[in-house]
Design a protein around this motif. Structure first.
Motif, mmCIF file in Angstrom:
data_model
loop_
_atom_site.group_PDB
_atom_site.id
_atom_site.type_symbol
_atom_site.label_atom_id
_atom_site.label_comp_id
_atom_site.label_asym_id
_atom_site.label_seq_id
_atom_site.Cartn_x
_atom_site.Cartn_y
_atom_site.Cartn_z
ATOM 1 N N PHE A 43 -14.733 12.418 4.460
ATOM 2 C CA PHE A 43 -13.968 12.400 5.444
ATOM 3 C C PHE A 43 -12.734 11.160 5.287
ATOM 4 C CE2 PHE A 43 -17.108 15.189 7.030
ATOM 5 C CZ PHE A 43 -16.456 15.923 8.004
ATOM 6 N N ALA A 44 -11.819 11.402 5.758
ATOM 7 C CA ALA A 44 -10.708 10.313 5.656
ATOM 8 C C ALA A 44 -10.692 9.516 6.664
ATOM 9 C CB ALA A 44 -9.363 10.964 5.883
ATOM 10 N N HIS A 45 -10.838 8.098 6.470
ATOM 11 C CA HIS A 45 -10.973 6.838 7.359
ATOM 12 C C HIS A 45 -9.703 6.107 6.771
ATOM 13 C CE1 HIS A 45 -15.207 8.038 8.006
ATOM 14 N NE2 HIS A 45 -15.045 8.287 6.509
ATOM 15 N N GLU A 46 -8.812 5.903 7.841
ATOM 16 C CA GLU A 46 -7.879 5.148 7.788
ATOM 17 C C GLU A 46 -7.946 3.395 8.451
ATOM 18 O OE1 GLU A 46 -4.739 6.867 9.731
ATOM 19 O OE2 GLU A 46 -4.708 8.618 8.485
ATOM 20 N N ARG A 47 -7.383 2.671 7.881
ATOM 21 C CA ARG A 47 -7.287 1.001 8.108
ATOM 22 C C ARG A 47 -5.730 0.700 7.872
ATOM 23 N NH1 ARG A 47 -10.947 2.707 9.833
ATOM 24 N NH2 ARG A 47 -13.139 1.676 9.978
ATOM 25 N N THR A 48 -5.036 -0.379 8.463
ATOM 26 C CA THR A 48 -3.810 -0.841 8.135
ATOM 27 C C THR A 48 -3.914 -2.160 7.836
ATOM 28 O OG1 THR A 48 -3.407 -1.190 10.450
ATOM 29 C CG2 THR A 48 -2.456 0.944 9.619
ATOM 30 N N LEU A 49 -3.003 -2.509 6.981
ATOM 31 C CA LEU A 49 -2.828 -3.979 6.621
ATOM 32 C C LEU A 49 -1.478 -4.508 6.697
ATOM 33 C CD1 LEU A 49 -2.164 -4.419 3.323
ATOM 34 C CD2 LEU A 49 -4.715 -3.428 3.283
ATOM 35 N N GLU A 50 -0.957 -5.633 6.749
ATOM 36 C CA GLU A 50 0.248 -5.798 6.794
ATOM 37 C C GLU A 50 0.834 -6.903 5.669
ATOM 38 O OE1 GLU A 50 2.675 -8.641 9.651
ATOM 39 O OE2 GLU A 50 2.881 -6.754 10.303
ATOM 40 N N LEU A 51 1.936 -6.323 4.839
ATOM 41 C CA LEU A 51 2.200 -7.280 3.666
ATOM 42 C C LEU A 51 3.518 -7.923 4.009
ATOM 43 C CD1 LEU A 51 2.396 -7.866 0.477
ATOM 44 C CD2 LEU A 51 3.739 -5.629 0.303
ATOM 45 N N THR A 52 3.516 -9.186 4.072
ATOM 46 C CA THR A 52 4.790 -10.018 4.144
ATOM 47 C C THR A 52 5.133 -10.626 2.904
ATOM 48 O OG1 THR A 52 3.712 -10.424 6.432
ATOM 49 C CG2 THR A 52 5.517 -11.989 5.753
ATOM 50 N N ASN A 53 6.713 -10.532 2.990
ATOM 51 C CA ASN A 53 7.368 -11.259 1.719
ATOM 52 C C ASN A 53 7.613 -12.584 2.329
ATOM 53 O OD1 ASN A 53 9.143 -12.504 -0.187
ATOM 54 N ND2 ASN A 53 10.660 -10.904 0.114
ATOM 55 N N ASP A 68 -9.247 2.889 -9.119
ATOM 56 C CA ASP A 68 -9.527 4.191 -8.279
ATOM 57 C C ASP A 68 -8.922 5.333 -9.251
ATOM 58 O OD1 ASP A 68 -10.077 5.589 -5.960
ATOM 59 O OD2 ASP A 68 -7.801 5.666 -5.342
ATOM 60 N N GLY A 69 -9.978 6.483 -9.112
ATOM 61 C CA GLY A 69 -9.629 7.687 -9.776
ATOM 62 C C GLY A 69 -10.062 7.898 -11.238
ATOM 63 N N GLN A 70 -10.684 6.683 -11.794
ATOM 64 C CA GLN A 70 -11.035 6.568 -13.072
ATOM 65 C C GLN A 70 -12.141 7.550 -13.475
ATOM 66 O OE1 GLN A 70 -12.130 2.570 -13.933
ATOM 67 N NE2 GLN A 70 -10.375 1.898 -14.745
ATOM 68 N N TYR A 71 -13.055 7.863 -12.456
ATOM 69 C CA TYR A 71 -14.081 8.822 -12.809
ATOM 70 C C TYR A 71 -13.978 10.139 -11.989
ATOM 71 C CZ TYR A 71 -15.542 4.478 -14.806
ATOM 72 O OH TYR A 71 -15.690 3.297 -15.879
ATOM 73 N N GLY A 72 -12.887 10.441 -11.702
ATOM 74 C CA GLY A 72 -12.717 11.549 -10.578
ATOM 75 C C GLY A 72 -11.534 11.591 -9.787
ATOM 76 N N ALA A 73 -11.329 12.157 -8.493
ATOM 77 C CA ALA A 73 -10.213 12.142 -7.726
ATOM 78 C C ALA A 73 -9.988 10.844 -7.091
ATOM 79 C CB ALA A 73 -10.650 13.036 -6.526
ATOM 80 N N PRO A 74 -8.860 10.399 -6.984
ATOM 81 C CA PRO A 74 -8.580 8.947 -6.072
ATOM 82 C C PRO A 74 -9.393 9.245 -4.690
ATOM 83 C CG PRO A 74 -6.456 9.888 -7.542
ATOM 84 C CD PRO A 74 -7.727 10.871 -7.424
ATOM 85 N N GLU A 75 -9.806 7.860 -4.431
ATOM 86 C CA GLU A 75 -10.321 7.854 -3.143
ATOM 87 C C GLU A 75 -9.540 7.141 -2.323
ATOM 88 O OE1 GLU A 75 -15.195 8.033 -3.630
ATOM 89 O OE2 GLU A 75 -14.115 6.201 -4.602
ATOM 90 N N PHE A 76 -8.419 6.517 -2.453
ATOM 91 C CA PHE A 76 -7.523 5.582 -1.801
ATOM 92 C C PHE A 76 -6.122 6.249 -1.793
ATOM 93 C CE2 PHE A 76 -11.143 2.812 -2.606
ATOM 94 C CZ PHE A 76 -11.547 2.396 -1.205
ATOM 95 N N VAL A 77 -5.442 6.140 -0.865
ATOM 96 C CA VAL A 77 -4.162 6.443 -0.619
ATOM 97 C C VAL A 77 -3.320 5.559 0.015
ATOM 98 C CG1 VAL A 77 -2.277 8.223 0.348
ATOM 99 C CG2 VAL A 77 -4.541 8.946 -0.737
ATOM 100 N N LEU A 78 -2.654 4.768 -0.513
ATOM 101 C CA LEU A 78 -1.658 3.863 0.142
ATOM 102 C C LEU A 78 -0.317 4.004 0.489
ATOM 103 C CD1 LEU A 78 -2.478 1.101 -2.659
ATOM 104 C CD2 LEU A 78 -3.581 1.335 -0.341
ATOM 105 N N ILE A 93 0.946 -1.125 5.887
ATOM 106 C CA ILE A 93 0.503 -0.243 4.923
ATOM 107 C C ILE A 93 -0.674 0.266 5.452
ATOM 108 C CG2 ILE A 93 -0.438 -0.050 2.434
ATOM 109 C CD1 ILE A 93 2.361 -1.505 2.553
ATOM 110 N N LYS A 94 -0.586 1.611 5.382
ATOM 111 C CA LYS A 94 -1.610 2.415 5.741
ATOM 112 C C LYS A 94 -2.785 2.751 4.590
ATOM 113 C CE LYS A 94 -1.400 6.954 6.716
ATOM 114 N NZ LYS A 94 -1.071 8.181 7.380
ATOM 115 N N VAL A 95 -3.975 2.546 4.739
ATOM 116 C CA VAL A 95 -4.683 2.638 3.531
ATOM 117 C C VAL A 95 -5.973 3.624 3.984
ATOM 118 C CG1 VAL A 95 -6.444 1.603 1.935
ATOM 119 C CG2 VAL A 95 -4.754 0.328 3.005
ATOM 120 N N THR A 96 -5.653 4.889 3.342
ATOM 121 C CA THR A 96 -6.875 5.886 3.566
ATOM 122 C C THR A 96 -7.779 5.868 2.541
ATOM 123 O OG1 THR A 96 -4.786 7.092 4.760
ATOM 124 C CG2 THR A 96 -7.012 8.619 4.011
#
Length: 105
Positions: A43-53, A68-78, A93-96
């Motif tokens: 099941f997808a779980h979402e969190r957010t973080l903020e990137l500042t220059n 991520d994804g070395q041994y199968g499907a990627p588990e994270f989407v940015l 940035i939304k991290v799923t």
């Protein structure tokens, strides 16, 4: 740096000095750890973080999780996973996370 310049049609060589100060990008995430707690398998779980220059120059960014994804499907989407930030600008940035393995991360 001194650079010699030659002009077509002229025997004269000109010297020009180039000056500048090169700096690299600096940035900051608003969190040190993205905590997901207990998650349901597949099941997808979402969190957010903020990137500042934090630099005085604009910067381009590309975010990825190398392992991520070395041994199968990627588990994270940015989202977004890439972009540009002006000096002092931020982006959320939304991290799923969709766990594909039952384990402790």
């Amino acid at each position: 740096e001194l650079v010699d310049v030659e002009l077509d049609g002229s025997n004269e060589r000109l010297t020009c000095q180039f000056k500048g100060h090169v700096i690299g990008p600096t940035f900051h995430f608003d969190v040190d750890v993205v905590e997901y707690g207990l998650c349901s398998f597949a099941f997808a779980h979402e969190r957010t973080l903020e990137l500042t220059n934090t630099a005085d120059i604009g910067m381009d960014f590309v975010l990825k999780i190398p392992q991520d994804g070395q041994y199968g499907a990627p588990e994270f989407v940015l989202e977004p996973s890439s972009g540009s930030l002006a000096p002092g600008a931020s982006v959320t940035i939304k991290v799923t996370f969709t766990p594909a393995t039952i384990k402790v991360y």
